[in-house]
Design a protein around this motif. Structure first.
Motif, PDB file in Angstrom:
ATOM      1  N   ARG A  13      39.529 -11.406  40.762  1.00 12.50           N
ATOM      2  CA  ARG A  13      38.769 -12.656  40.923  1.00 12.50           C
ATOM      3  C   ARG A  13      38.781 -13.159  42.374  1.00 12.50           C
ATOM      4  N   GLY A  37      34.526 -16.813  39.996  1.00 13.46           N
ATOM      5  CA  GLY A  37      34.342 -16.550  38.581  1.00 13.46           C
ATOM      6  C   GLY A  37      33.424 -15.350  38.463  1.00 13.46           C
ATOM      7  N   SER A  95      41.857 -13.489  33.654  1.00 12.31           N
ATOM      8  CA  SER A  95      42.199 -12.110  33.963  1.00 12.31           C
ATOM      9  C   SER A  95      43.682 -11.858  33.697  1.00 12.31           C
ATOM     10  N   THR A 133      36.455  -7.738  41.438  1.00 11.36           N
ATOM     11  CA  THR A 133      36.251  -8.372  40.137  1.00 11.36           C
ATOM     12  C   THR A 133      37.546  -8.549  39.342  1.00 11.36           C
TER      13      THR A 133
END
Length: 223
Positions: free
Chosen positions: A91, A108, A29, A88
Motif C-alpha cells: 500500500r 488505497g 493488507s 500494491t
C-alpha cells in the motif's frame, strides 16, 4: 512480453467494469511492510487547504498509521528519476528522486479481483476532475446513473478528489486506471477501490506538482 500482455488484458477488462474508481468494502493488507530508512516525514502536511476555490478539510492524520504519512525514504531502484512505482501489497506509492531516494505516499488499492499490474505512463493530469462512472457501475448502482453522461462535477465529494493522473499504455490507449485523490482518508492502507490507486487529497496535490505528463513519466504497478 508476458507482463505486457497481462497488463493489456487487465486494461481491456477495465474498460468493461473498472473505470469508475468507486469505493468498495475495505480490506486491510496482511502483507509484511517493507521497512526502509525514513529521511523526512511530513505529518504536518495534512492541514486545511484552500485550493482553486475549494476548502479541503484537515485530515486527522494522528488516526492514520504513520507508515502511510508522506515521507522521503531511501529507495533503491533501477527505474529512472521521475518514475512512479506502486507497491500494491504494501500500500505504498513511490515517486523516484535522485540519489537513491523517493517520496513515499500511503495509498488505497483495488479490492480482490480488481487488482492489476504492469507498466503505463501518465498521459495527462487534471485538477479537480469530473467523474464519469461506467454504465456497468450504473447498472449496479442506480444512484450514480445520472453521472454516466453528464459526469459528477468537481467537489469535495467527487470520488476522484482534488487531482487525477490518467494512465495510458505504450500504444497510446487509455487504460481507464487513474491515480487520484479521495475524500475518504480512512481508506488509505486498504483495498477499497474498483482498481484505481487513491491517495489522500493533500498527497495527490503534492504528487501532481511533481509529475510531468508524457511518455517519459512511467508508472510501474507491482503486485
Amino acid at each position: 512480453m508476458r507482463t505486457r500482455n497481462a497488463f493489456f488484458l487487465c486494461s481491456l477488462l477495465a474498460s468493461v467494469a473498472l473505470a469508475g474508481c468507486s469505493t468498495a468494502p475495505v480490506t486491510a493488507s496482511n502483507t509484511p511492510i517493507q521497512h526502509v530508512a525514513t529521511n523526512q516525514i511530513f505529518s504536518d502536511g495534512y492541514g486545511p487547504v484552500e485550493d482553486h476555490g475549494y476548502a479541503l478539510p484537515a485530515i486527522p492524520i494522528n488516526r492514520v498509521d504513520p507508515r502511510f504519512h508522506r515521507q522521503i525514504v531511501d529507495y533503491a531502484t533501477n527505474e529512472p528519476v521521475g518514475t512512479v512505482v506502486v507497491n500494491t501489497p504494501n500500500r505504498f506509492l513511490y515517486y523516484v528522486l535522485p540519489g537513491g531516494k523517493a517520496v513515499r505516499y500511503g495509498i488505497g488499492v483495488g479490492k480482490q479481483g480488481f487488482a492489476w499490474q504492469g507498466r503505463a505512463y501518465v498521459a495527462w493530469k487534471q485538477e479537480w476532475p469530473t467523474w464519469h462512472p461506467p454504465k456497468e457501475m450504473a447498472q449496479r448502482r442506480p444512484d450514480v446513473a445520472q453521472y454516466v453522461e453528464a459526469g459528477m462535477g468537481p467537489g469535495l465529494r467527487n470520488p476522484l478528489g482534488a487531482r487525477a493522473l490518467y494512465l495510458f499504455n505504450d500504444e497510446g490507449k487509455d487504460t481507464l486506471f487513474r491515480l487520484h485523490g479521495t475524500p475518504e482518508w480512512n481508506s488509505i492502507g486498504t483495498a477499497a477501490s474498483s482498481g484505481c490507486i487513491r491517495l489522500m487529497n493533500q498527497d495527490i496535490i503534492d504528487l501532481y506538482s511533481r509529475v510531468r505528463p508524457g511518455k517519459n513519466t512511467l508508472v510501474v504497478v507491482q503486485q
